[in-house]
Design a protein around this motif. Structure first.
Motif, PDB file in Angstrom:
ATOM      1  N   PHE A 243       4.528   6.992   4.322  1.00 60.22           N
ATOM      2  CA  PHE A 243       3.852   7.383   3.193  1.00 60.22           C
ATOM      3  C   PHE A 243       4.633   7.041   2.087  1.00 60.22           C
ATOM      4  N   ALA A 244       3.855   7.067   0.991  1.00 58.60           N
ATOM      5  CA  ALA A 244       4.317   6.719  -0.337  1.00 58.60           C
ATOM      6  C   ALA A 244       3.826   7.594  -1.331  1.00 58.60           C
ATOM      7  N   PHE A 245       4.608   7.890  -2.623  1.00 58.38           N
ATOM      8  CA  PHE A 245       4.011   8.603  -3.407  1.00 58.38           C
ATOM      9  C   PHE A 245       3.297   7.675  -4.715  1.00 58.38           C
ATOM     10  N   VAL A 246       2.360   8.167  -5.372  1.00 56.15           N
ATOM     11  CA  VAL A 246       1.426   7.270  -6.312  1.00 56.15           C
ATOM     12  C   VAL A 246       1.788   8.141  -7.724  1.00 56.15           C
ATOM     13  N   ARG A 251       1.001  13.121  -5.426  1.00 56.95           N
ATOM     14  CA  ARG A 251      -0.034  12.293  -4.713  1.00 56.95           C
ATOM     15  C   ARG A 251       0.455  11.435  -3.805  1.00 56.95           C
ATOM     16  N   VAL A 252      -0.045  11.433  -2.502  1.00 55.10           N
ATOM     17  CA  VAL A 252       0.590  10.312  -1.631  1.00 55.10           C
ATOM     18  C   VAL A 252      -0.355   9.555  -0.861  1.00 55.10           C
ATOM     19  N   LEU A 253       0.028   8.392  -0.779  1.00 53.10           N
ATOM     20  CA  LEU A 253      -0.949   7.345   0.255  1.00 53.10           C
ATOM     21  C   LEU A 253      -0.162   7.494   1.675  1.00 53.10           C
ATOM     22  N   VAL A 289       4.263   1.419  -2.995  1.00 50.51           N
ATOM     23  CA  VAL A 289       3.407   1.434  -4.222  1.00 50.51           C
ATOM     24  C   VAL A 289       4.198   0.946  -5.303  1.00 50.51           C
ATOM     25  N   ARG A 290       3.844  -0.059  -5.949  1.00 51.00           N
ATOM     26  CA  ARG A 290       4.664  -0.584  -7.135  1.00 51.00           C
ATOM     27  C   ARG A 290       3.512  -0.997  -8.135  1.00 51.00           C
TER      28      ARG A 290
END
Length: 316
Positions: A243-246, A251-253, A289-290
């Motif tokens: 997963f990654a933070f937004v 918030r997480v994807l 996320v970038r």
């Protein structure tokens, strides 16, 4: 039997169980706000064992991914050009897999390597042969890897035992950092055998996904660097992997591997599907996320078709 074969067979049983219970495993719609413009930018060679397991990003927008059973680290440019950065040395016997990957600000890559006596965290630097940083030969299934650069600490998950290990990239010291029921795999016939999986350091805490239990967990780091009490931040995330933070909040994807989807998880734990197989996902394994660009790798562990890297646009 390697642990990825075991995961494929056992998680397939969970898919069947979900269908029998009337649970949809792949929603019949494409990308949903706030994601749009999903596009597969790179397709990998499954016959060459190029099945991406984890991802970290370069400053210029390229993605570094692990091809787990090929024992390789590859770099993929935003337009899909792929080059092999390194191949980890083969074990003396048996199979080997490379899993989690992180990038330090100086460009050093750290990866988890499951290879019997060579298992542990390895370092990959330009112009140098891969070298072992820390030995973890007794860990069963090293998976996710996170870097806390402020405290010069790595955290690695063992999915088989449901534990989190603390590793010093400076001197190779290792210690068990967190364990307990919340991190362990489920028990019973439908268990995949995979508990703690993806891992990130975020706002003075370590966040961990539990694949079997479909949960996203938060473990605070106390003033002495020890693990605090585990809290559950979200539930019902079927087959959650990495997963990654937004942005700067919570918030997480989250990649949902055999479910073939990516979910957006809000800070209150509610979540909704934002990418599916219709967008090109093929058993998504990790997310990065970038800015407004979302990267998703697909390992095709169950579909056995089209491992790839997908990019999508984040609206906000």
């Amino acid at each position: 039997m390697d642990h990825h074969y075991r995961r494929r067979t056992l998680l397939s049983a969970l898919v069947v169980a979900g269908v029998a219970a009337g649970q949809a495993t792949v929603p019949a719609f494409a990308s949903t706000a706030p994601l749009s413009a999903a596009q597969e930018v790179a397709h990998f060679d499954i016959a060459g064992l190029q099945q991406p397991e984890n991802i970290t990003l370069e400053p210029g927008g390229a993605a570094d991914v692990t091809f787990n059973r090929a024992r390789q680290i590859a770099r993929v440019t935003p337009d899909g050009q792929t080059s092999i950065l390194a191949t980890l040395p083969a074990p003396a016997s048996g199979t080997a897999t490379v899993s989690g990957i992180v990038r330090a600000t100086d460009g050093t890559l750290y990866v988890n390597y499951n290879a019997g006596g060579r298992s542990g965290v390895w370092r990959v630097r330009s112009g140098h042969a891969p070298e072992q940083v820390a030995a973890l030969p007794d860990v069963k299934a090293l998976n996710g890897l996170a870097l806390d650069e402020r405290h010069h600490t790595l955290y690695a998950t063992d999915s088989s035992t449901g534990t989190v290990w603390k590793v010093s990239p400076s001197n190779g010291a290792t210690s068990l950092w967190a364990d307990g029921e919340a991190l362990e795999p489920s028990t019973g016939g439908h268990s995949s055998g995979f508990g703690a999986n993806g891992i990130k350091v975020h706002d003075d805490a370590v966040w961990v996904s539990n694949t079997d239990k479909g949960t996203l967990l938060r473990i605070p780091i106390d003033a002495h660097g020890a693990a605090g009490a585990v809290t559950t931040k979200a539930e019902g995330l079927t087959s959650i992997d990495d997963f990654a933070f937004v942005g700067h909040g919570d918030r997480v994807l989250a990649a949902q591997n055999f479910a073939g989807s990516v979910a957006l998880v809000d800070p209150d734990g509610t979540h909704r599907t934002v990418l599916t197989a219709q967008d090109g996902l093929s058993n998504p394994t990790s997310v990065a996320v970038r800015g407004k660009t979302v990267y998703v790798t697909s390992g095709a562990y169950f579909t056995h078709s089209d491992p790839n890297l997908l990019l999508a646009r984040l609206a906000h």
